[in-house]
Scaffold this motif. Structure first.
Motif, short mmCIF file in Angstrom:
data_model
loop_
_atom_site.label_atom_id
_atom_site.label_comp_id
_atom_site.label_asym_id
_atom_site.label_seq_id
_atom_site.Cartn_x
_atom_site.Cartn_y
_atom_site.Cartn_z
N ALA A 14 25.78 35.04 18.57
CA ALA A 14 26.75 35.92 18.76
C ALA A 14 26.37 36.55 20.19
CB ALA A 14 27.14 36.78 17.70
N LYS A 15 25.28 36.94 20.38
CA LYS A 15 24.59 37.69 21.55
C LYS A 15 25.10 36.75 22.78
CE LYS A 15 21.46 41.04 19.63
NZ LYS A 15 20.15 41.39 19.43
N ARG A 16 24.79 35.60 22.65
CA ARG A 16 24.79 34.63 23.70
C ARG A 16 26.16 34.33 23.98
NH1 ARG A 16 23.69 32.84 28.33
NH2 ARG A 16 24.01 30.64 28.61
N LEU A 17 27.16 34.29 23.05
CA LEU A 17 28.52 34.16 23.39
C LEU A 17 29.16 35.30 24.23
CD1 LEU A 17 31.55 32.85 22.59
CD2 LEU A 17 31.51 34.26 20.56
N ARG A 18 28.72 36.70 23.88
CA ARG A 18 29.07 37.83 24.49
C ARG A 18 28.57 37.74 25.98
NH1 ARG A 18 26.82 43.24 21.83
NH2 ARG A 18 25.06 42.00 22.71
N GLU A 19 27.35 37.27 26.07
CA GLU A 19 26.91 37.19 27.43
C GLU A 19 27.86 36.08 28.28
OE1 GLU A 19 22.78 35.84 27.14
OE2 GLU A 19 22.17 37.98 26.34
N LEU A 20 28.17 35.17 27.83
CA LEU A 20 28.90 34.01 28.41
C LEU A 20 30.24 34.70 28.76
CD1 LEU A 20 27.56 30.89 26.46
CD2 LEU A 20 27.17 31.26 28.84
N GLU A 21 30.90 35.41 27.72
CA GLU A 21 32.25 36.06 28.00
C GLU A 21 32.15 36.78 29.04
OE1 GLU A 21 33.12 37.49 24.01
OE2 GLU A 21 34.07 35.63 23.45
N GLN A 22 31.27 37.44 29.31
CA GLN A 22 30.98 38.68 30.26
C GLN A 22 30.80 37.85 31.67
OE1 GLN A 22 27.64 41.11 29.00
NE2 GLN A 22 29.01 42.39 27.92
N GLU A 23 29.83 36.86 31.61
CA GLU A 23 29.68 36.02 32.74
C GLU A 23 31.16 35.47 33.30
OE1 GLU A 23 26.94 32.51 34.70
OE2 GLU A 23 26.85 33.32 32.66
N ASN A 24 31.72 34.87 32.37
CA ASN A 24 33.13 34.16 32.69
C ASN A 24 34.10 35.20 33.31
OD1 ASN A 24 35.11 32.25 32.99
ND2 ASN A 24 35.63 32.42 30.78
N ALA A 25 33.94 36.50 32.78
CA ALA A 25 35.11 37.57 33.38
C ALA A 25 34.66 37.91 34.73
CB ALA A 25 35.07 38.74 32.50
N ARG A 26 33.40 37.77 34.89
CA ARG A 26 32.95 38.37 36.34
C ARG A 26 33.32 37.08 37.39
NH1 ARG A 26 28.70 36.74 39.27
NH2 ARG A 26 27.86 35.54 37.75
N LEU A 27 33.12 36.09 36.93
CA LEU A 27 33.32 34.90 37.86
C LEU A 27 34.82 34.79 38.15
CD1 LEU A 27 31.07 32.21 36.33
CD2 LEU A 27 30.71 33.23 38.62
N LYS A 28 35.68 35.23 37.01
CA LYS A 28 37.20 35.07 37.19
C LYS A 28 37.61 36.32 38.03
CE LYS A 28 38.71 33.20 33.03
NZ LYS A 28 39.42 33.21 31.66
N ARG A 29 36.97 37.31 38.08
CA ARG A 29 37.25 38.52 39.00
C ARG A 29 36.83 38.08 40.52
NH1 ARG A 29 35.03 41.60 34.93
NH2 ARG A 29 32.93 41.91 35.99
N LEU A 30 35.67 37.30 40.60
CA LEU A 30 35.29 36.84 41.93
C LEU A 30 36.16 35.98 42.35
CD1 LEU A 30 32.76 37.24 43.82
CD2 LEU A 30 31.83 35.33 42.64
N LEU A 31 36.62 35.07 41.63
CA LEU A 31 37.40 33.94 42.22
C LEU A 31 38.89 34.67 42.47
CD1 LEU A 31 38.29 31.07 42.62
CD2 LEU A 31 39.11 31.02 40.16
#
Length: 75
Positions: free
Chosen positions: A53-70
């Motif tokens: 679950a912690k890994r899932l939260r980290e991946l979701e945060q990274e995905n959101a960061r990459l979407k903002r960057l894009l």
């Protein structure tokens, strides 16, 4: 009504109680959530361990960061 925010660890512990045989209405009453919330948690976190679950939260945060960057690059 005050909104409670449960951590992934707490959600998984509640779901483990359900797997051990506790009824959903009783769990909902004891933890102060609606029954639908427990079913929603079960669909999202069912069968997970705390580390997953912690890994899932980290991946979701990274995905959101990459979407903002894009989005910033495209505008």
């Amino acid at each position: 009504m005050q909104r409670k925010r449960y951590t992934e660890e707490k959600i998984i512990s509640i779901l483990k109680e359900h797997q051990a045989g506790a009824a959903v209405p009783e769990l909902a009453r004891r933890h102060g959530v609606v029954e639908n919330t427990i079913y929603r948690w079960r669909s999202r976190y069912g069968g997970m361990e705390i580390s997953e679950a912690k890994r899932l939260r980290e991946l979701e945060q990274e995905n959101a960061r990459l979407k903002r960057l894009l989005r910033a690059c495209l505008t």
